[in-house]
Design a protein around this motif. Structure first.
Motif, PDB file in Angstrom:
ATOM      1  N   TYR A 233       0.827  -1.206   0.000  1.00 57.38           N
ATOM      2  CA  TYR A 233       0.000   0.000   0.000  1.00 57.38           C
ATOM      3  C   TYR A 233       0.861   1.256   0.000  1.00 57.38           C
ATOM      4  CZ  TYR A 233      -3.565  -3.404   1.094  1.00 57.38           C
ATOM      5  OH  TYR A 233      -4.394  -4.495   1.026  1.00 57.38           O
ATOM      6  N   GLY A 234       0.409   2.250  -0.749  1.00 55.68           N
ATOM      7  CA  GLY A 234       1.149   3.497  -0.854  1.00 55.68           C
ATOM      8  C   GLY A 234       1.026   4.392   0.349  1.00 55.68           C
ATOM      9  N   ASP A 235       0.193   4.029   1.320  1.00 57.59           N
ATOM     10  CA  ASP A 235       0.021   4.839   2.524  1.00 57.59           C
ATOM     11  C   ASP A 235       0.516   4.114   3.773  1.00 57.59           C
ATOM     12  OD1 ASP A 235      -1.924   2.908   2.730  1.00 57.59           O
ATOM     13  OD2 ASP A 235      -3.602   4.289   2.958  1.00 57.59           O
ATOM     14  N   VAL A 236       1.465   3.180   3.578  1.00 54.00           N
ATOM     15  CA  VAL A 236       2.081   2.447   4.698  1.00 54.00           C
ATOM     16  C   VAL A 236       3.587   2.710   4.635  1.00 54.00           C
ATOM     17  CG1 VAL A 236       2.321   0.201   5.835  1.00 54.00           C
ATOM     18  CG2 VAL A 236       0.243   0.724   4.553  1.00 54.00           C
ATOM     19  N   PRO A 237       4.031   3.868   5.106  1.00 61.72           N
ATOM     20  CA  PRO A 237       5.393   4.307   4.822  1.00 61.72           C
ATOM     21  C   PRO A 237       6.486   3.641   5.640  1.00 61.72           C
ATOM     22  CG  PRO A 237       4.279   5.915   6.198  1.00 61.72           C
ATOM     23  CD  PRO A 237       3.246   4.901   5.816  1.00 61.72           C
ATOM     24  N   LEU A 238       6.140   2.969   6.733  1.00 59.40           N
ATOM     25  CA  LEU A 238       7.163   2.409   7.619  1.00 59.40           C
ATOM     26  C   LEU A 238       7.457   0.947   7.337  1.00 59.40           C
ATOM     27  CD1 LEU A 238       6.006   4.055  10.977  1.00 59.40           C
ATOM     28  CD2 LEU A 238       7.574   4.954   9.252  1.00 59.40           C
ATOM     29  N   LEU A 239       6.760   0.364   6.374  1.00 57.10           N
ATOM     30  CA  LEU A 239       6.950  -1.057   6.048  1.00 57.10           C
ATOM     31  C   LEU A 239       8.204  -1.227   5.193  1.00 57.10           C
ATOM     32  CD1 LEU A 239       5.552  -3.838   6.416  1.00 57.10           C
ATOM     33  CD2 LEU A 239       4.485  -3.460   4.189  1.00 57.10           C
ATOM     34  N   LYS A 240       9.159  -1.979   5.696  1.00 55.83           N
ATOM     35  CA  LYS A 240      10.443  -2.155   5.020  1.00 55.83           C
ATOM     36  C   LYS A 240      10.520  -3.520   4.332  1.00 55.83           C
ATOM     37  CE  LYS A 240      11.828   1.764   6.698  1.00 55.83           C
ATOM     38  NZ  LYS A 240      11.839   2.968   5.834  1.00 55.83           N
ATOM     39  N   ALA A 241      11.522  -3.645   3.470  1.00 56.07           N
ATOM     40  CA  ALA A 241      11.717  -4.907   2.742  1.00 56.07           C
ATOM     41  C   ALA A 241      11.870  -6.081   3.702  1.00 56.07           C
ATOM     42  CB  ALA A 241      12.937  -4.793   1.828  1.00 56.07           C
ATOM     43  N   ALA A 242      12.581  -5.856   4.802  1.00 53.84           N
ATOM     44  CA  ALA A 242      12.794  -6.950   5.760  1.00 53.84           C
ATOM     45  C   ALA A 242      11.491  -7.427   6.383  1.00 53.84           C
ATOM     46  CB  ALA A 242      13.754  -6.488   6.853  1.00 53.84           C
ATOM     47  N   ASP A 243      10.517  -6.521   6.515  1.00 53.90           N
ATOM     48  CA  ASP A 243       9.213  -6.909   7.060  1.00 53.90           C
ATOM     49  C   ASP A 243       8.412  -7.733   6.056  1.00 53.90           C
ATOM     50  OD1 ASP A 243       9.571  -5.288   9.448  1.00 53.90           O
ATOM     51  OD2 ASP A 243       9.168  -3.543   8.179  1.00 53.90           O
TER      52      ASP A 243
END
Length: 453
Positions: free
Chosen positions: A107-117
């Motif tokens: 989602y374009g409004d989930v800015p804290l989600l990283k590749a590692a997650d």
């Protein structure tokens, strides 16, 4: 060796974001100085996704232009009209035609989600969702699990009291092989109160067809979605918290870390001292051992080891401070290279040019770099001394070791080791000040008397 399937990402960014109450589309609001949508794209690229498709709405041409500028026209899929998350993912099907590999939906409004997650969603043959343990489950959909096997996703409004007690919740992020994902989406129906096609229905359809369904978990903060200004501020606070902790662990000294704000790409070396109330915009690189003093703003600039900035200084893009250089109180530097030991300690504007090693720029000095149409360069040589309240009108060069007298307007090049005066000769008129005061006083008194008549 087993070959890892290729990866693709579908980023949903077609929401209207009306709760933001802003003319700027929701996904273009920044966190850490970078649009939320760019954070999502960054994560997809860090995962090694060879295809990234962003689903946009017709109502937000700015979002489309942003994506095209970064990824190209092929990355665009349009959802029109908006008919739910399942419908949005199906809008990306044509853009991924022929792709054989795993697809993750983010989602374009989930800015804290990283590749590692996100990475744990890959590697399964069926459908995988990312869940999280919610501090307050509230209206989130609940994940019904048997071990790591996902048996159902139940919406809160349809849940029994027993299911509402479950704290494992759905983040909305889902992955599956492309062919499976789109075949399941083709079976999703919109026979619900909103008349929308829900992505979550894919889980039940997959289980009925005998495909594995599982859940992996991320931290609740990582999957936080932003829908309103208060949530944007919360996301920014969480982002800053992580940045501060990272830099403190790397040996950066901050006496009041909560007052220091970093951008998404800020680089600070260990041994740097950052005083309270400093803001870093995008593109700041601070080498270890520098000192950044209070109330300074640094963006698009490099500060070498041993250099000092501030207090109350501003470094704009292109500012490059060498070892031991000093930019002090109320000095602004833009697109200027300041060599080792160069100084501008007070009240100056340096725009477009260079300052040589050991040169000194006096208080009130201005690089007059703009004529209303074009920018021009000002070059100050090594060891030069520019006196206070001087204006250097570009293009102009002050040679190495030269002196510029205070109050000068320099419009021609100054040779090395020369002394330049660019001001009118001083003339003193004896008793003129006293004469002026007497005349002014008499005039004022006459005017006062005339008023009383």
């Amino acid at each position: 060796m087993t070959q890892t399937p290729p990866r693709a990402a579908i980023i949903l960014a077609a929401g209207q974001g009306t709760r933001m109450k802003s003319p700027l589309p929701k996904v273009l609001h920044p966190v850490g100085g970078r649009a939320m949508l760019d954070h999502a794209i960054d994560a997809a690229e860090a995962l090694g996704c060879e295809r990234v498709v962003v689903v946009v709405g017709e109502h937000s041409p700015e979002v489309r232009a942003h994506v095209v500028n970064r990824l190209g026209e092929a990355a665009i899929a349009v959802q029109d009209p908006p008919l739910g998350t399942g419908h949005a993912v199906r809008a990306a099907e044509q853009a991924l035609a022929g792709f054989e590999g795993d697809v993750v939906v983010t989602y374009g409004d989930v800015p804290l989600l990283k590749a590692a997650d996100i990475a744990p969603v890959f590697g399964a043959s069926g459908v995988t969702v990312i869940g999280f343990e919610a501090r307050d489950p509230g209206a989130y959909g609940r994940l019904i699990l048997e071990g790591d096997i996902l048996t159902a996703i139940t919406e809160a409004k349809e849940a029994s009291p027993e299911v509402l007690a479950v704290t494992a919740c759905n983040s909305g992020v889902m992955a599956a092989p492309a062919a499976l994902l789109f075949s399941l989406l083709a079976q999703v129906r919109n026979d619900n109160a909103k008349g929308e096609y829900y992505l979550t229905d894919v889980v039940e359809l997959a289980r009925k067809a005998g495909h594995p369904t599982r859940a992996v978990f991320a931290d609740e903060d990582a999957v936080m979605g932003v829908n309103a200004q208060a949530e944007l501020a919360q996301a920014e606070a969480l982002f800053q918290k992580v940045q501060r902790e990272t830099f403190l662990a790397a040996g950066v000294t901050m006496s009041a870390p909560d007052t220091v704000h970093f951008a998404w790409d800020t680089q600070v070396g260990g041994g740097t001292v950052i005083e309270p109330y400093v803001v870093f915009g995008p593109g700041a690189v601070i080498e270890g051992g520098a000192r950044i003093r209070s109330f300074s703003h640094i963006e698009g600039a490099r500060v070498a080891a041993g250099a000092e900035v501030g207090p109350y200084a501003r470094l704009r893009p292109g500012a490059d401070l060498g070892r031991g250089a000093k930019v002090g109180n109320f000095v602004e530097v833009k697109n200027v290279l300041m060599a080792e030991g160069a100084k501008a300690n007070h009240l100056a504007y340096l725009g477009d040019g260079s300052v040589g090693a050991g040169a000194n720029i006096g208080a009130g000095t201005i690089f007059c770099n703009y004529d209303g149409f074009n920018k021009a360069q000002t070059e100050v040589g090594a060891g030069a001394f520019v006196g206070s309240n001087s204006s250097l009108v570009a293009p102009v060069t002050v040679g190495a070791g030269a002196l510029v007298a205070s109050g000068s307007v320099i419009t021609e090049d100054v040779p090395a080791d020369a002394l330049a005066f660019g001001r009118a000769r001083q003339t003193n008129k004896p008793q003129a000040a006293a004469d002026f005061r007497e005349k002014a006083k008499a005039k004022k008194e006459a005017a006062k008397a005339a008023k009383l008549k």
